[in-house]
Design an enzyme around this catalytic site. Structure first.
Site, PDB file in Angstrom:
ATOM      1  N   HIS A  74      41.371  38.015  39.648  1.00 44.77           N
ATOM      2  CA  HIS A  74      41.968  37.969  38.210  1.00 44.77           C
ATOM      3  C   HIS A  74      42.743  38.936  37.932  1.00 44.77           C
ATOM      4  CE1 HIS A  74      38.198  40.893  37.920  1.00 44.77           C
ATOM      5  NE2 HIS A  74      39.280  41.689  38.009  1.00 44.77           N
ATOM      6  N   HIS A  88      37.132  46.163  32.470  1.00 49.02           N
ATOM      7  CA  HIS A  88      37.901  47.139  32.956  1.00 49.02           C
ATOM      8  C   HIS A  88      38.034  48.366  31.905  1.00 49.02           C
ATOM      9  CE1 HIS A  88      38.821  44.032  35.504  1.00 49.02           C
ATOM     10  NE2 HIS A  88      39.109  44.482  36.419  1.00 49.02           N
ATOM     11  N   HIS A  92      41.281  44.819  47.712  1.00 46.73           N
ATOM     12  CA  HIS A  92      42.279  45.657  47.066  1.00 46.73           C
ATOM     13  C   HIS A  92      41.686  46.961  46.545  1.00 46.73           C
ATOM     14  CE1 HIS A  92      40.435  43.948  43.339  1.00 46.73           C
ATOM     15  NE2 HIS A  92      41.064  44.550  42.597  1.00 46.73           N
ATOM     16  N   GLU A 130      34.432  43.796  43.622  1.00 51.74           N
ATOM     17  CA  GLU A 130      34.471  43.130  42.408  1.00 51.74           C
ATOM     18  C   GLU A 130      34.030  41.660  43.177  1.00 51.74           C
ATOM     19  OE1 GLU A 130      38.093  44.253  39.538  1.00 51.74           O
ATOM     20  OE2 GLU A 130      38.543  42.717  40.852  1.00 51.74           O
TER      21      GLU A 130
HETATM   22  C1  DHB Z   1      44.845  44.472  39.926  1.00 56.11           C
HETATM   23  C2  DHB Z   1      43.731  43.422  40.530  1.00 56.11           C
HETATM   24  C3  DHB Z   1      42.331  43.697  39.512  1.00 56.11           C
HETATM   25  O1  DHB Z   1      41.494  43.138  39.882  1.00 56.11           O
HETATM   26  C4  DHB Z   1      42.370  44.554  38.449  1.00 56.11           C
HETATM   27  O2  DHB Z   1      41.501  44.659  37.744  1.00 56.11           O
HETATM   28  C5  DHB Z   1      43.585  45.275  37.986  1.00 56.11           C
HETATM   29  C6  DHB Z   1      44.763  45.162  38.803  1.00 56.11           C
HETATM   30  C7  DHB Z   1      46.102  44.481  40.870  1.00 56.11           C
HETATM   31  O3  DHB Z   1      45.906  43.775  41.992  1.00 56.11           O
HETATM   32  O4  DHB Z   1      47.295  44.923  40.263  1.00 56.11           O
HETATM   33 FE    FE Z   2      39.519  43.682  38.383  1.00 57.16          FE
END
Ligand code: DHB
Ligand code: FE
Length: 282
Positions: free
Chosen positions: A12, A59, A193, A240
Site C-alpha cells: 500500500h 499509520h 521494507h 505489515e
Molecule cells: C512506504 C511503504 C509503506 O507501507 C508505508 O506505509 C509508507 C511508506 C514506502 O515504501 O515509501
Molecule cells: Fe505501510
C-alpha cells in the site's frame, strides 16, 4: 446469503497514491509498475465485488500512540481520506456498509475475537492506495468498503496464527450474513521494507517470494513465522505482510492463484500483488 469470492494481497505504498493523484503513472519510474496493475483492474472489473473488506494498518492518523487497538472495524456510513501532511487525498469518500460491519463485529466477538468498534475515523494510504491500484480514479468507488485496521506498528503485533484464525472467523461471519452480496477481502502492506534506522532500505526478495509461494500452498507455515524473524528477514515495516494472512484465512483451504507479480523497488518497498480465488466448490 453473502459470498466471499476472492482475496487480494497488495502493498500500500503511499507514493503510488501520489502518482495517481498527480498524473505521474506514465513516467519512466512508475509506468512499469502501473502496467502490471492492468490485469488486476480487468479482473476486478469482471468480478465486481459489492463489498471489499480492506485489512490494513493505520499509520498514526485515525489512531495515534494514545490508543492502539489490535483489531478494529469501522462502522461509519462513509470515511474521509486522512490528512497525512499534504492535505487529504483528492479522492471520493469511501462508502462503508454499517449493517455488514456490525454483523461482522457481532459474529467475531461471539466467536472470541474482541474487535474494537470504531464509529468515527478517517482512512489513510493503507486503505486508499489499494483502492486506487484496483479502480484508478473513479467519480465514486464502485464497491462499499469495510475498514479492518490491525496494529502492526507498535510491539506486540498480533501473531500470524492469530491473523489466520481471524480470517477463518471472518469467512464464517460472511457466510452467515442474510443478504445476497459478493465480498472480496484485501490484505495490504509489505512486502519487505524498512523506512528508518540503521537497516533502512532492507529488501529481501527471496523471503518475499517464499511468502507468496507459501501463502498459496501452505499458509500455516507462514503463520508460524515469529516477530523476530519478520523483522530480521523483511525489515521493521515488512511485518505489515502478516495482515495478508487474515485475507488468506478467509479463503478456502485450496485456492487458485489468478494473478501475481512483484516489482522492485516501489519507493522503499518490494511491491507485491496476489489475487486468490476459492478453489472450485470450496
Ligand atoms: C512506504 C511503504 C509503506 O507501507 C508505508 O506505509 C509508507 C511508506 C514506502 O515504501 O515509501
Ligand atoms: Fe505501510
Amino acid at each position: 446469503m453473502a459470498k466471499l469470492i476472492a482475496g487480494i494481497g497488495t502493498s500500500h505504498v503511499p507514493s503510488i497514491g501520489a502518482a495517481v493523484d498527480n498524473g505521474k503513472t506514465q513516467t519512466e519510474y512508475w509506468k512499469p509498475l502501473f502496467d502490471q496493475f492492468e490485469p488486476a483492474r480487468s479482473w476486478v472489473e469482471t468480478v465486481k465485488p459489492d463489498v471489499s473488506i480492506i485489512v490494513y494498518n493505520d499509520h498514526a492518523h485515525a489512531f495515534d500512540l494514545g490508543s492502539i487497538p489490535t483489531f478494529s472495524i469501522g462502522t461509519c456510513e462513509s470515511f474521509r481520506s486522512s490528512d497525512e501532511g499534504y492535505g487529504p487525498r483528492p479522492i471520493p469518500d469511501v462508502q462503508g456498509d454499517p449493517r455488514l460491519a456490525w454483523h461482522l463485529i457481532e459474529s467475531l466477538v461471539l466467536d472470541q475475537f474482541d474487535i474494537t468498534m470504531v464509529n468515527d475515523m478517517t482512512v489513510d494510504h493503507g486503505l486508499t492506495v489499494p483502492l486506487s491500484i484496483m479502480y484508478d480514479q473513479p467519480t465514486n468507488w464502485p464497491c462499499k468498503v469495510i475498514p479492518l485496521a490491525v496494529n502492526v506498528v507498535q510491539y506486540p503485533q498480533p501473531t500470524g496464527r492469530r491473523c489466520y484464525a481471524l480470517g477463518q472467523a471472518i469467512r464464517k461471519a460472511i457466510e452467515s450474513y442474510d443478504q445476497d452480496i459478493t465480498v472480496a477481502i484485501y490484505g495490504t502492506g509489505g512486502l519487505s521494507h524498512q523506512l528508518q534506522g540503521e537497516r533502512a532500505g532492507v529488501i529481501n526478495e527471496p523471503f518475499d517470494n517464499w511468502f507468496l509461494d507459501k501463502l498459496v500452498t501452505d499458509p500455516l507455515t507462514v503463520a508460524e513465522v515469529d516477530h523476530t524473524t519478520w523483522l530480521r528477514e523483511t525489515g521493521s515495516e515488512g511485518i505489515e505482510a502478516v495482515m495478508w494472512l487474515i485475507m488468506r484465512g478467509a479463503l478456502s483451504e485450496e485456492v487458485k492463484e489468478v494473478y501475481r507479480f512483484t516489482h522492485c523497488p516501489a519507493s522503499n518497498t518490494n511491491y507485491g500483488m496476489t489475487i486468490l480465488e476459492n478453489a472450485a466448490g470450496q
